[in-house]
Design a protein around this motif. Structure first.
Motif, short mmCIF file in Angstrom:
data_model
loop_
_atom_site.label_atom_id
_atom_site.label_comp_id
_atom_site.label_asym_id
_atom_site.label_seq_id
_atom_site.Cartn_x
_atom_site.Cartn_y
_atom_site.Cartn_z
N GLU A 191 -25.02 -16.05 17.35
CA GLU A 191 -23.67 -15.54 18.68
C GLU A 191 -22.54 -14.66 18.11
OE1 GLU A 191 -23.86 -18.51 21.33
OE2 GLU A 191 -25.43 -19.76 20.81
N LEU A 192 -22.36 -13.37 19.00
CA LEU A 192 -21.02 -12.78 19.17
C LEU A 192 -20.72 -12.88 20.71
CD1 LEU A 192 -18.91 -11.11 17.66
CD2 LEU A 192 -21.21 -9.20 17.42
N GLU A 193 -19.36 -12.99 21.11
CA GLU A 193 -19.15 -12.46 21.89
C GLU A 193 -17.09 -11.96 21.14
OE1 GLU A 193 -17.51 -16.57 23.49
OE2 GLU A 193 -20.07 -16.52 24.15
N LEU A 212 -28.62 -11.85 15.00
CA LEU A 212 -28.64 -11.99 16.48
C LEU A 212 -29.45 -12.82 17.60
CD1 LEU A 212 -25.62 -11.52 17.09
CD2 LEU A 212 -25.37 -9.33 17.50
N TYR A 214 -27.50 -13.43 21.09
CA TYR A 214 -27.06 -13.16 21.84
C TYR A 214 -25.53 -12.25 21.77
CZ TYR A 214 -23.63 -14.15 25.79
OH TYR A 214 -22.43 -14.33 27.10
N LEU A 215 -25.40 -11.80 22.84
CA LEU A 215 -24.20 -10.53 22.55
C LEU A 215 -23.61 -10.31 23.16
CD1 LEU A 215 -23.11 -8.77 20.91
CD2 LEU A 215 -24.17 -6.83 20.72
N ASP A 216 -22.15 -10.08 24.00
CA ASP A 216 -21.59 -10.12 24.80
C ASP A 216 -20.32 -9.18 24.69
OD1 ASP A 216 -20.29 -10.00 26.87
OD2 ASP A 216 -20.64 -12.46 27.25
N LEU A 217 -20.32 -7.50 24.97
CA LEU A 217 -19.74 -6.07 25.18
C LEU A 217 -18.98 -6.23 26.07
CD1 LEU A 217 -21.57 -4.28 21.98
CD2 LEU A 217 -19.74 -6.27 21.62
N TYR A 228 -26.01 -1.72 15.72
CA TYR A 228 -26.23 -2.67 15.65
C TYR A 228 -27.42 -2.70 14.72
CZ TYR A 228 -22.68 -3.65 18.53
OH TYR A 228 -21.32 -3.85 19.50
N SER A 231 -31.01 -6.01 13.93
CA SER A 231 -30.86 -6.53 14.53
C SER A 231 -31.43 -7.67 16.49
CB SER A 231 -29.46 -6.76 15.70
OG SER A 231 -29.50 -6.15 16.63
N VAL A 233 -30.79 -7.13 19.17
CA VAL A 233 -30.62 -7.50 20.35
C VAL A 233 -30.82 -5.66 21.15
CG1 VAL A 233 -28.36 -8.64 20.31
CG2 VAL A 233 -28.42 -6.12 19.71
#
Length: 233
Positions: A191-193, A212, A214-217, A228, A231, A233
């Motif tokens: 998870e990367l926020e 990965l 979950y990714l929130d950019l 990425y 990954s 995503v």
């Protein structure tokens, strides 16, 4: 959970010298954290979260050498992170989110080499991310979000090879308007926020995140194609 006590933490707790776990979460306690709790030198688990405690973390807490879990979150502590953590070298979990603490991230955290979870979100911490955090090789969860941290993620931040969740949202951390691109390899990150930072364009921020999920950019200044690598995503 919570016992709806009122008033300060009783000083009589200091007589429970063989106590290993003390949980007073959401108990409506106020006043300061008594230094007498440092008498509980067999304590491994201390949770005082969700109260109305004020003041600083007592310097005498450095005597709690067996402590592995400490949660002081959602209190009204204020002040800077003290250096009591220099000697709490058995800590595995440290939660200090939403405490009103200020100033830089303490370099004393570098001694917490067994730490797996560190949460400092929603404080008024400032300055840059210290390179001393790179000593925390067992870290799996790191949350520094919604502070006043500035600068960039250290280029060698991906040395934290066990990291599974990383949240740096709302910190204005990444101002990548220069020609320098940044590439990270987080082999175990799930998870990367990074929402509400200042990331400028996908091309300047890329990485290899094979696990990965979950990714929130969101709420950044993104444009172009992402990089990425490998990954999900």
């Amino acid at each position: 959970m919570g016992c709806y006590f009122q008033g300060p933490i009783p000083s009589s707790f200091s007589n429970l010298t063989y106590l290993t776990s003390l949980n007073l979460v959401e108990s409506n306690l106020n006043g300061s954290i008594p230094s007498s709790l440092s008498n509980l030198q067999h304590l491994t688990h201390l949770d005082l979260s969700g109260n109305r405690l004020k003041g600083s973390i007592p310097s005498s807490f450095s005597n709690l050498h067996h402590l592995t879990y400490l949660d002081l979150s959602s209190n009204r502590l204020g002040g800077q992170i003290p250096n009591v953590f220099d000697r709490l070298t058995n800590l595995q979990t440290l939660f200090l989110q939403n405490c009103g603490i200020q100033g830089p991230i303490s370099s004393s955290f570098s001694n917490l080499t067994y730490l797996t979870s560190l949460n400092l979100m929603r404080n008024q911490l400032n300055g840059s991310i210290p390179s001393s955090l790179l000593n925390l090789h067992h870290l799996t969860h790191l949350d520094l979000s919604w502070n006043e941290i500035s600068g960039q993620i250290p280029n060698v931040f991906d040395r934290l090879t066990n990291l599974q969740t990383l949240s740096l949202s709302g910190c204005s951390l990444l101002s990548l308007e220069s020609e320098t691109s940044v590439n990270y390899t987080f082999s175990n990150l799930e998870e990367l926020e990074l929402l509400s930072n200042n990331i400028i364009g996908y091309s300047k921020f890329s990485g290899n995140f094979p696990k990965l999920e979950y990714l929130d950019l969101s709420n950044n200044k993104l444009a172009g194609k992402s990089k990425y690598v490998n990954s999900q995503v």
